[in-house]
Write an enzyme that holds these catalytic residues in place. Structure first.
Site, PDB file in Angstrom:
ATOM      1  N   ILE A   1       0.851  -1.185   0.000  1.00  0.00           N
ATOM      2  CA  ILE A   1       0.000   0.000   0.000  1.00  0.00           C
ATOM      3  C   ILE A   1       0.889   1.238   0.000  1.00  0.00           C
ATOM      4  O   ILE A   1       1.880   1.305   0.750  1.00  0.00           O
ATOM      5  CB  ILE A   1      -0.930   0.002   1.226  1.00  0.00           C
ATOM      6  CG1 ILE A   1      -1.782  -1.269   1.248  1.00  0.00           C
ATOM      7  CG2 ILE A   1      -1.828   1.234   1.229  1.00  0.00           C
ATOM      8  CD1 ILE A   1      -2.631  -1.425   2.497  1.00  0.00           C
ATOM      9  N   GLN A   2       0.543   2.221  -0.805  1.00  0.00           N
ATOM     10  CA  GLN A   2       1.351   3.423  -0.919  1.00  0.00           C
ATOM     11  C   GLN A   2       1.553   4.107   0.431  1.00  0.00           C
ATOM     12  O   GLN A   2       0.639   4.214   1.235  1.00  0.00           O
ATOM     13  CB  GLN A   2       0.702   4.423  -1.888  1.00  0.00           C
ATOM     14  CG  GLN A   2       0.756   4.001  -3.349  1.00  0.00           C
ATOM     15  CD  GLN A   2      -0.506   3.317  -3.791  1.00  0.00           C
ATOM     16  OE1 GLN A   2      -1.067   2.497  -3.052  1.00  0.00           O
ATOM     17  NE2 GLN A   2      -0.981   3.628  -4.989  1.00  0.00           N
ATOM     18  N   LYS A   3       2.789   4.584   0.635  1.00  0.00           N
ATOM     19  CA  LYS A   3       3.159   5.421   1.773  1.00  0.00           C
ATOM     20  C   LYS A   3       2.911   4.757   3.125  1.00  0.00           C
ATOM     21  O   LYS A   3       2.466   5.381   4.079  1.00  0.00           O
ATOM     22  CB  LYS A   3       2.443   6.781   1.713  1.00  0.00           C
ATOM     23  CG  LYS A   3       2.486   7.462   0.365  1.00  0.00           C
ATOM     24  CD  LYS A   3       3.869   7.492  -0.256  1.00  0.00           C
ATOM     25  CE  LYS A   3       4.850   8.327   0.536  1.00  0.00           C
ATOM     26  NZ  LYS A   3       6.212   8.319  -0.096  1.00  0.00           N
TER      27      LYS A   3
ATOM     28  N   THR B   1       8.290   0.261   0.765  1.00  0.00           N
ATOM     29  CA  THR B   1       9.536   0.222   0.001  1.00  0.00           C
ATOM     30  C   THR B   1      10.676  -0.306   0.856  1.00  0.00           C
ATOM     31  O   THR B   1      11.427  -1.204   0.451  1.00  0.00           O
ATOM     32  CB  THR B   1       9.878   1.630  -0.523  1.00  0.00           C
ATOM     33  OG1 THR B   1       8.858   2.060  -1.424  1.00  0.00           O
ATOM     34  CG2 THR B   1      11.216   1.627  -1.260  1.00  0.00           C
TER      35      THR B   1
ATOM     36  N   HIS C   1       1.283  -1.109  -7.568  1.00  0.00           N
ATOM     37  CA  HIS C   1       0.592  -1.115  -6.271  1.00  0.00           C
ATOM     38  C   HIS C   1      -0.747  -1.854  -6.379  1.00  0.00           C
ATOM     39  O   HIS C   1      -1.816  -1.309  -6.058  1.00  0.00           O
ATOM     40  CB  HIS C   1       0.370   0.310  -5.766  1.00  0.00           C
ATOM     41  CG  HIS C   1       1.627   0.961  -5.265  1.00  0.00           C
ATOM     42  ND1 HIS C   1       2.218   0.626  -4.063  1.00  0.00           N
ATOM     43  CD2 HIS C   1       2.410   1.920  -5.814  1.00  0.00           C
ATOM     44  CE1 HIS C   1       3.303   1.355  -3.884  1.00  0.00           C
ATOM     45  NE2 HIS C   1       3.449   2.145  -4.935  1.00  0.00           N
TER      46      HIS C   1
ATOM     47  N   HIS D   1       3.765  13.442  -1.508  1.00  0.00           N
ATOM     48  CA  HIS D   1       4.334  12.694  -2.635  1.00  0.00           C
ATOM     49  C   HIS D   1       3.707  13.147  -3.958  1.00  0.00           C
ATOM     50  O   HIS D   1       4.397  13.328  -4.957  1.00  0.00           O
ATOM     51  CB  HIS D   1       4.098  11.200  -2.414  1.00  0.00           C
ATOM     52  CG  HIS D   1       4.980  10.322  -3.235  1.00  0.00           C
ATOM     53  ND1 HIS D   1       6.345  10.458  -3.284  1.00  0.00           N
ATOM     54  CD2 HIS D   1       4.683   9.274  -4.057  1.00  0.00           C
ATOM     55  CE1 HIS D   1       6.865   9.543  -4.082  1.00  0.00           C
ATOM     56  NE2 HIS D   1       5.873   8.814  -4.572  1.00  0.00           N
TER      57      HIS D   1
ATOM     58  N   TRP E   1       1.250   7.609 -10.068  1.00  0.00           N
ATOM     59  CA  TRP E   1       0.893   6.179 -10.100  1.00  0.00           C
ATOM     60  C   TRP E   1      -0.034   5.881 -11.288  1.00  0.00           C
ATOM     61  O   TRP E   1      -1.013   5.130 -11.167  1.00  0.00           O
ATOM     62  CB  TRP E   1       0.220   5.746  -8.789  1.00  0.00           C
ATOM     63  CG  TRP E   1       1.146   5.834  -7.619  1.00  0.00           C
ATOM     64  CD1 TRP E   1       2.325   5.177  -7.457  1.00  0.00           C
ATOM     65  CD2 TRP E   1       0.988   6.640  -6.444  1.00  0.00           C
ATOM     66  NE1 TRP E   1       2.899   5.518  -6.257  1.00  0.00           N
ATOM     67  CE2 TRP E   1       2.100   6.413  -5.611  1.00  0.00           C
ATOM     68  CE3 TRP E   1       0.002   7.524  -6.005  1.00  0.00           C
ATOM     69  CZ2 TRP E   1       2.265   7.025  -4.384  1.00  0.00           C
ATOM     70  CZ3 TRP E   1       0.162   8.142  -4.785  1.00  0.00           C
ATOM     71  CH2 TRP E   1       1.276   7.892  -3.986  1.00  0.00           C
TER      72      TRP E   1
END
Length: 355
Positions: free
Chosen positions: A123-125, A129, A179, A224, A231
């Site tokens: 899931i983003q943020k 990563t 994602h 971001h 994305w």
């Protein structure tokens, strides 16, 4: 005495049919099939049927061999289970994957030598990563992942074969879309692994993910996007098709939303940053995928998605909280990591600065 009363019929096992005339009457001799041959035929048919059912259930994918297609479940059914926090959704909308309870109590250990696959839902943020890099670089394995300097990709193979055990950004890439959410992964992972390995294999999937405090995650995504992130490579795949531009419209004109203010970011009604973690964990088929769910959201729709997200999260083998990565033990481990293999160092973009 009538002739019909004198005529009698018996059956014996002989090589041919014939009639025998005796003083006490006429006897008709008929040929019979051996019972043992008939039994062998019946037994063969039963065994063949049993083998067919076993093979059908073992080799055929769930999405192909389901007895009935998965349709949208009525909001009334899902809401019944959403009212009680933690109450599971019914079996009719249960999802694949081993739950934490199964792993803990039924001794479902992840087996690198078998056909178990770890699937990371990024899931983003949420710190995915950094977590994804730890998965490919810092696990103590008999056959560690082979990471190449020139590419942000690692080969994560089983100890005695070239089968993939990890499905994630840094091992397989974005095979199911940038994602990919839970709906996309559960419909995609098996087929992608079959194509990569050249054969269909019966696997067990261990889904894992990271979650973050919602407000902090939302603000992080805003910053971001303000820097230029879009994305655009996301597929938004659901029930066999990609969402259209009308179903998932952009909130900006041009190539990006660079320089957007927080007020503008929050004012867009179909901004995917809104409630992103719930949407990415839920089964979107329950609310008709993206068909009208962004433009015409209702409180009932949100409650259905939340109930489904809780169900799917409970069915995962592991999930972590981003905030706990800030403790001293994590920072010490991170400093010992081989970041140079992927050309990342602490303090660079994409690596948390909490340490």
């Amino acid at each position: 005495m009538h002739s019909s009363e004198m005529q009698k019929s018996v059956s014996v096992q002989v090589d041919s049919d014939f009639a025998l005339l005796l003083p006490s009457g006429a006897y008709e001799i008929k040929k019979m099939e051996p019972r043992s041959k008939l039994r062998r035929v019946i037994l063969f048919c039963l065994l063949l049927s049993l083998f067919g059912m076993v093979a059908f259930g073992y080799f055929c994918p769930d999405q192909v061999c389901a007895l009935s297609p998965r349709e949208r479940v009525s909001e009334a059914v899902a809401l019944t289970y959403a009212e009680a926090p933690g109450r599971p959704l019914p079996d009719m909308i249960a999802q694949p994957g081993l739950s934490y309870d199964e792993v803990l109590h039924d001794d479902f250990r992840f087996d690198l030598n078998a056909h178990d696959v770890m699937v990371f839902l990024h899931i983003q943020k949420t710190g995915g990563t950094s977590f994804g890099k730890h998965l490919v670089m810092d696990l103590d394995l008999k056959r560690p992942c082979n990471c190449q300097r020139a590419r942000k990709r690692c080969h994560c193979f089983r100890p005695h074969s070239n089968e993939i055990w990890l499905f994630s950004r840094y091992s397989t890439g974005w095979k199911c879309g940038l994602h990919a959410d839970f709906t996309e992964l559960t419909a995609c992972v098996g087929g992608e692994l079959d194509r990569n390995e050249g054969s269909a294999v019966h696997r067990r999937y261990f889904y894992i993910t990271l979650l973050r405090e919602p407000v902090a995650r939302y603000l992080s995504e805003y910053r971001h996007v303000k820097r230029g992130a879009t994305w655009k490579g996301s597929r938004h795949w659901c029930q066999g098709r990609t969402a259209t531009g009308a179903e998932v419209p952009p909130c900006y004109n041009g190539d990006s939303w660079r320089g957007v203010t927080l007020e503008e970011f929050a004012a867009c009604p179909w901004n995917l940053a809104n409630n992103r973690q719930t949407r990415m964990l839920a089964d979107l088929a329950l609310v008709g995928c993206y068909n009208g769910t962004l433009r015409h959201r209702t409180s009932d729709t949100d409650r259905v998605l939340l109930a489904s997200a809780k169900r799917n999260l409970a069915a995962m083998a592991y999930f972590g909280l981003t905030e706990f990565q800030k403790n001293p033990a994590f920072c010490a481990n991170r400093r010992r990591s081989r970041w140079s293999l992927l050309q990342h160092k602490p303090g660079q973009r994409g690596v948390p600065d909490a340490c």
